[in-house]
Write a protein that holds these residues in place. Structure first.
Motif, short mmCIF file in Angstrom:
data_model
loop_
_atom_site.label_atom_id
_atom_site.label_comp_id
_atom_site.label_asym_id
_atom_site.label_seq_id
_atom_site.Cartn_x
_atom_site.Cartn_y
_atom_site.Cartn_z
N GLY A 99 -4.81 8.26 49.92
CA GLY A 99 -5.96 8.38 50.80
C GLY A 99 -5.92 7.27 51.84
O GLY A 99 -4.98 6.49 51.94
N LEU A 113 -13.55 12.44 45.63
CA LEU A 113 -14.41 11.75 46.59
C LEU A 113 -14.84 10.41 46.01
O LEU A 113 -15.35 10.35 44.89
N SER A 141 -11.68 9.31 50.86
CA SER A 141 -10.37 9.60 50.27
C SER A 141 -9.76 8.45 49.48
O SER A 141 -8.80 8.65 48.75
N THR A 142 -10.28 7.24 49.64
CA THR A 142 -9.77 6.11 48.86
C THR A 142 -10.83 5.65 47.87
O THR A 142 -12.02 5.88 48.06
N ASP A 178 -14.74 7.53 55.11
CA ASP A 178 -13.54 7.73 54.29
C ASP A 178 -13.91 7.89 52.82
O ASP A 178 -14.18 6.92 52.12
N TRP A 195 -11.15 18.24 44.90
CA TRP A 195 -11.11 17.11 45.82
C TRP A 195 -11.64 15.89 45.08
O TRP A 195 -12.57 16.00 44.30
N ARG A 220 -11.68 16.17 59.44
CA ARG A 220 -11.04 14.93 59.89
C ARG A 220 -11.39 14.63 61.34
O ARG A 220 -11.59 13.45 61.71
N LYS A 245 -12.71 12.12 55.81
CA LYS A 245 -11.47 12.42 55.10
C LYS A 245 -11.74 12.49 53.61
O LYS A 245 -12.39 11.61 53.03
N LEU A 246 -11.23 13.56 52.97
CA LEU A 246 -11.32 13.77 51.54
C LEU A 246 -9.91 13.70 50.95
O LEU A 246 -8.93 13.73 51.68
N ARG A 247 -9.81 13.63 49.63
CA ARG A 247 -8.50 13.54 48.97
C ARG A 247 -8.26 14.78 48.12
O ARG A 247 -8.97 15.02 47.14
N ASP A 248 -7.29 15.57 48.50
CA ASP A 248 -6.87 16.73 47.73
C ASP A 248 -6.17 16.23 46.46
O ASP A 248 -5.31 15.36 46.51
#
Length: 329
Positions: A10, A306, A23-24, A21, A304, A286, A291-294
């Protein structure tokens, strides 16, 4: 570099740092002021002590272990690669990891030719992570895996950001596994790479191999400064306050996602895995700064991950998701 071989993480991408963000898994309350102050005072003009004598002693005291058990690492990922190489050098041929896991475990195994096995009892190297990745929950097989005869590594990257529950392994079990610590997420300083491990009792031979495989000065001055700040009482007090704040934000975020029809999986940490009620246009998200994390690469397709974020980020996410629903309606 071939994009097909790049590790998935992420955070920032070719478009820069996402304003919102999710994603991290870095601590959304940070960065830690005490750690930032330590970085500002770091002596970048000189090499650190190559043996990290003082830092090792303070880390050992912090964890209540013998200083000889502390192993410095350039990052968690660097340690993952190095201990994999050390196990292979010692004659290891097989590896086990949970079905859902951080991708660098498998990447390191593939790079060194370890064969994945389904049965932990058949593995020479075994991986645990708790709170787990990507779900942030307990690892129900942790005690059974820790009792196996192979080299067991417990990745504790998210232990400082645990918001509920406790580690599945007691003190006696922890003394039988390698404990990998990477505090930069808890301090919200993921741009500073630095980690360390606590060797299990009776692992001097493998530890010697690990040390022989280490580069000179695995920690730069800034990484050493971050780890020194990590153990300070003021930092730990700030972290405790962060966890309290994150619990409140997490309650709000769960309520928001559920109100939008998302399915939220159980989590003890500052992140959670969710399933959207329909397809997501991640490119549009985006472009809107989100931003998300697959989690497909971590063994959980269709979901996802989050991280827990403050109300402003949650509001931006809600607005963006609502606009997608309106567009597709």
């Amino acid at each position: 570099m071939n994009t097909a071989t790049q590790p998935l993480h992420g955070g920032p991408d070719a478009q820069g740092v996402p304003p919102w963000d999710f994603s991290t898994n870095a601590n959304a309350c940070g960065p830690c002021p005490m750690a930032l102050a330590a970085l500002a005072l770091a002596d970048a003009q000189h090499y650190p002590d190559p043996a990290y004598t003082h830092l090792s002693a303070v880390l050992a005291d912090f964890h209540g272990v013998a200083v000889e058990r502390i192993v410095m690492a350039g990052s968690a990922s660097e340690f993952i690669a190095r201990i994999t190489a050390a196990v292979v050098r010692a004659g290891g041929k097989t590896v086990w990891q949970p079905a859902q896991a951080y991708g660098d475990y498998a990447r390191a195994a593939a790079a060194w030719g370890l064969q994945g096995v389904a049965d932990p009892a058949a593995a020479d190297l075994l991986w645990l992570c708790e709170p787990s990745s990507p779900q942030g929950a307990v690892e129900h097989r942790a005690q059974a895996v820790a009792n196996q005869g192979g080299v067991v590594v417990l990745d504790r990257a998210y232990e400082p950001l645990r918001l509920a529950g406790r580690c599945s392994l007691d003190a006696a079990a922890l003394n039988t596994v390698w404990q990998l610590w990477s505090p930069n997420k808890a301090l919200a300083l993921t741009g500073v790479r630095g980690a360390y491990a606590i060797a299990p009792l009776g692992a001097s031979a493998l530890q010697a191999t690990l040390e022989s495989l280490a580069p000179s000065w695995p920690l730069g001055a800034h990484a050493a400064a971050m780890l020194s700040a990590w153990m300070q009482p003021e930092t730990q007090a700030w972290l405790a306050q962060s966890r309290a704040q994150l619990r409140g934000w997490k309650t709000q975020q769960l309520a928001l996602l559920r109100s939008l029809g998302w399915v939220c999986l159980p989590s003890d940490s500052n992140y959670l895995c969710v399933q959207a009620p329909g397809p997501l246009n991640v490119s549009v998200l985006r472009a809107q700064g989100i931003k998300l994390r697959d989690t497909t690469s971590m063994g959980l397709p269709g979901h996802w991950r989050l991280s827990v974020q403050p109300p402003a980020a949650q509001a931006a996410l809600a607005q963006a998701l609502h606009s997608q629903q309106v567009t597709t309606a």
